[in-house]
Design an enzyme around this catalytic site. Structure first.
Site, PDB file in Angstrom:
ATOM      1  N   MET A   1      49.065 -39.117  -2.769  1.00 19.25           N
ATOM      2  CA  MET A   1      49.840 -37.980  -3.049  1.00 19.25           C
ATOM      3  C   MET A   1      49.102 -36.900  -3.722  1.00 19.25           C
ATOM      4  O   MET A   1      47.795 -36.346  -3.477  1.00 19.25           O
ATOM      5  CB  MET A   1      48.864 -39.146  -4.722  1.00 19.25           C
ATOM      6  CG  MET A   1      50.293 -39.593  -5.467  1.00 19.25           C
ATOM      7  SD  MET A   1      51.682 -39.699  -5.429  1.00 19.25           S
ATOM      8  CE  MET A   1      51.985 -38.109  -6.970  1.00 19.25           C
TER       9      MET A   1
ATOM     10  N   HIS B   1      63.967 -40.407  -4.122  1.00 22.22           N
ATOM     11  CA  HIS B   1      62.727 -40.659  -4.817  1.00 22.22           C
ATOM     12  C   HIS B   1      63.019 -40.984  -5.874  1.00 22.22           C
ATOM     13  O   HIS B   1      63.228 -40.542  -6.469  1.00 22.22           O
ATOM     14  CB  HIS B   1      61.655 -39.610  -4.210  1.00 22.22           C
ATOM     15  CG  HIS B   1      60.446 -39.896  -4.757  1.00 22.22           C
ATOM     16  ND1 HIS B   1      59.472 -40.578  -3.968  1.00 22.22           N
ATOM     17  CD2 HIS B   1      59.496 -39.728  -5.433  1.00 22.22           C
ATOM     18  CE1 HIS B   1      58.630 -40.975  -4.006  1.00 22.22           C
ATOM     19  NE2 HIS B   1      57.967 -40.563  -5.312  1.00 22.22           N
TER      20      HIS B   1
ATOM     21  N   SER C   1      63.096 -35.885  -5.468  1.00 23.98           N
ATOM     22  CA  SER C   1      62.275 -37.097  -7.124  1.00 23.98           C
ATOM     23  C   SER C   1      63.731 -36.203  -8.205  1.00 23.98           C
ATOM     24  O   SER C   1      63.538 -35.743  -8.738  1.00 23.98           O
ATOM     25  CB  SER C   1      61.496 -35.969  -7.249  1.00 23.98           C
ATOM     26  OG  SER C   1      60.910 -37.368  -8.027  1.00 23.98           O
TER      27      SER C   1
ATOM     28  N   MET D   1      57.377 -44.780 -13.685  1.00 26.49           N
ATOM     29  CA  MET D   1      55.934 -44.838 -14.528  1.00 26.49           C
ATOM     30  C   MET D   1      55.573 -45.790 -15.816  1.00 26.49           C
ATOM     31  O   MET D   1      56.815 -45.481 -16.752  1.00 26.49           O
ATOM     32  CB  MET D   1      56.052 -43.268 -15.541  1.00 26.49           C
ATOM     33  CG  MET D   1      55.888 -41.828 -14.131  1.00 26.49           C
ATOM     34  SD  MET D   1      55.932 -40.822 -14.259  1.00 26.49           S
ATOM     35  CE  MET D   1      55.844 -38.966 -12.942  1.00 26.49           C
TER      36      MET D   1
ATOM     37  N   HIS E   1      59.021 -45.454  -6.172  1.00 23.28           N
ATOM     38  CA  HIS E   1      57.496 -45.280  -6.023  1.00 23.28           C
ATOM     39  C   HIS E   1      56.954 -45.843  -8.105  1.00 23.28           C
ATOM     40  O   HIS E   1      57.200 -45.545  -8.772  1.00 23.28           O
ATOM     41  CB  HIS E   1      57.095 -43.436  -5.930  1.00 23.28           C
ATOM     42  CG  HIS E   1      56.046 -42.877  -6.110  1.00 23.28           C
ATOM     43  ND1 HIS E   1      55.324 -42.083  -6.288  1.00 23.28           N
ATOM     44  CD2 HIS E   1      54.618 -43.982  -6.305  1.00 23.28           C
ATOM     45  CE1 HIS E   1      53.787 -41.489  -6.263  1.00 23.28           C
ATOM     46  NE2 HIS E   1      53.168 -42.872  -6.427  1.00 23.28           N
TER      47      HIS E   1
ATOM     48  N   MET F   1      54.371 -46.202 -10.712  1.00 25.90           N
ATOM     49  CA  MET F   1      53.417 -46.285 -10.914  1.00 25.90           C
ATOM     50  C   MET F   1      52.591 -46.940 -11.868  1.00 25.90           C
ATOM     51  O   MET F   1      53.201 -46.195 -12.917  1.00 25.90           O
ATOM     52  CB  MET F   1      53.058 -44.300 -11.237  1.00 25.90           C
ATOM     53  CG  MET F   1      53.111 -43.320  -9.578  1.00 25.90           C
ATOM     54  SD  MET F   1      53.932 -41.748 -10.299  1.00 25.90           S
ATOM     55  CE  MET F   1      55.375 -42.342  -9.994  1.00 25.90           C
TER      56      MET F   1
ATOM     57  N   ASP G   1      54.067 -36.296  -1.642  1.00 27.86           N
ATOM     58  CA  ASP G   1      54.501 -36.227  -2.913  1.00 27.86           C
ATOM     59  C   ASP G   1      53.238 -35.540  -3.811  1.00 27.86           C
ATOM     60  O   ASP G   1      52.540 -35.913  -4.376  1.00 27.86           O
ATOM     61  CB  ASP G   1      54.697 -37.984  -3.260  1.00 27.86           C
ATOM     62  CG  ASP G   1      55.051 -37.910  -4.560  1.00 27.86           C
ATOM     63  OD1 ASP G   1      55.621 -36.921  -5.999  1.00 27.86           O
ATOM     64  OD2 ASP G   1      55.614 -38.611  -5.409  1.00 27.86           O
TER      65      ASP G   1
ATOM     66  N   ASP H   1      60.917 -42.187  -8.940  1.00 27.80           N
ATOM     67  CA  ASP H   1      59.936 -42.356  -9.707  1.00 27.80           C
ATOM     68  C   ASP H   1      59.692 -43.304 -11.297  1.00 27.80           C
ATOM     69  O   ASP H   1      60.131 -43.071 -12.032  1.00 27.80           O
ATOM     70  CB  ASP H   1      58.699 -41.404 -10.770  1.00 27.80           C
ATOM     71  CG  ASP H   1      58.200 -40.757  -9.401  1.00 27.80           C
ATOM     72  OD1 ASP H   1      57.304 -40.919  -8.175  1.00 27.80           O
ATOM     73  OD2 ASP H   1      59.096 -39.173  -8.768  1.00 27.80           O
TER      74      ASP H   1
HETATM   75  C1  DX5 Z   1      54.335 -37.520  -9.743  1.00 20.45           C
HETATM   76  C2  DX5 Z   1      55.761 -37.828  -9.213  1.00 20.45           C
HETATM   77  C3  DX5 Z   1      56.247 -37.000  -8.023  1.00 20.45           C
HETATM   78  C4  DX5 Z   1      56.662 -36.424  -9.161  1.00 20.45           C
HETATM   79  C5  DX5 Z   1      57.079 -34.897  -7.630  1.00 20.45           C
HETATM   80  O1  DX5 Z   1      53.572 -38.723 -10.530  1.00 20.45           O
HETATM   81  O2  DX5 Z   1      55.718 -39.209  -8.164  1.00 20.45           O
HETATM   82  O3  DX5 Z   1      57.237 -37.387  -7.727  1.00 20.45           O
HETATM   83  O4  DX5 Z   1      58.423 -35.871  -9.283  1.00 20.45           O
HETATM   84  O5  DX5 Z   1      57.714 -33.955  -8.941  1.00 20.45           O
HETATM   85  P1  DX5 Z   1      57.249 -32.234  -8.644  1.00 20.45           P
HETATM   86  O6  DX5 Z   1      57.433 -32.112  -6.911  1.00 20.45           O
HETATM   87  O7  DX5 Z   1      57.641 -30.962  -9.657  1.00 20.45           O
HETATM   88  O8  DX5 Z   1      55.478 -32.126  -8.492  1.00 20.45           O
HETATM   89 ZN    ZN Z   2      56.515 -40.077  -6.674  1.00 22.23          ZN
END
Ligand code: DX5
Ligand code: ZN
Length: 214
Positions: free
Chosen positions: A138, A32, A7, A36, A65, A67, A176, A34
């Site tokens: 998650m 991956h 990620s 947000m 992904h 969010m 994840d 993310d």
């Molecule tokens: C959290 C993200 C994850 C995050 C995981 O909201 O969706 O992808 O990067 O990070 P670690 O592996 O540090 O928990």
């Molecule tokens: Zn993620």
């Protein structure tokens, strides 16, 4: 073989080229990404322009992904960017909206993922399993890297594995949040296909950390 998806939320952004090259050299098959929005989750991360830049540094499968509270809009934006998988959240959609996003992404030849937060019951996504390419469980509250693994994900993975195998669905199971060598193995033992890991991979030797998850 388990698919590893580093990620890039945990990437050192003062050292992007070097770390992306290390990911490239590693056995990770996916990346991956993310997204947000500061609304569905409290945090902000990055948008389409950052993805365009990272895409030029990598030949891996891009697993995005989102969010966000308005997944229809962002599914459209990211579907234009040479990505492979787009995963959105069950919690922000009506049934009709879920079907709309699935059909839209299929029309764009982008693979579709549906994600559930730790507090969402796994049964809620059963009606969609035959239509999607990936289910993302998650194992932390979405929003931040570096949180501790929530063991409730293990029962969800086991349950999904049974249902998917029973019906011979082609849907992959991804987990994840809080993944390291120990929690990753627990998920693999429960039948997960894809491990997302952020801080564990980027806070160490990237190639070695990926190997330790395989
Ligand atoms: C959290 C993200 C994850 C995050 C995981 O909201 O969706 O992808 O990067 O990070 P670690 O592996 O540090 O928990
Ligand atoms: Zn993620």
């Amino acid at each position: 073989m388990t698919i590893i998806a580093p990620s890039v939320l945990s990437l050192d952004y003062a050292n992007v080229n070097v770390q992306m090259e290390q990911v490239e050299q590693s056995k990770a098959k996916w990346i991956h990404f993310d997204v947000m929005d500061g609304h569905f989750v409290p945090n902000l991360s990055f948008g389409p322009d950052v993805l365009k830049g990272l895409r030029k540094l990598s030949t891996k499968i891009f697993d995005v992904h989102i969010m966000v509270s308005n997944p229809i809009y962002f599914a459209k934006v990211f579907s234009e960017l040479n990505i492979d998988y787009l995963t959105f959240h069950y919690e922000v959609c009506t049934h009709q909206e879920i079907l709309e996003i699935i059909n839209f992404l299929k029309s764009k030849q982008v693979k579709v993922g549906l994600s559930i937060k730790p507090s969402t019951k796994v049964e809620m996504i059963l009606p969609y399993l035959s239509m999607i390419d990936l289910v993302l469980v998650m194992s932390v509250e979405p929003g931040f890297g570096g949180q501790a693994f929530d063991v409730s994900a293990l029962d969800k993975i086991k349950y999904l594995r049974k249902v998917i195998d029973k019906h011979s669905y082609s849907c992959l199971i991804e987990v994840d949040g809080g993944i390291n060598a120990e929690t990753g193995k627990q998920c693999v033992d429960c039948g997960v296909d894809v491990l997302v890991a952020g801080s564990y991979i980027f806070k160490g030797n990237i190639v070695e950390r990926v190997n330790s998850l395989l």
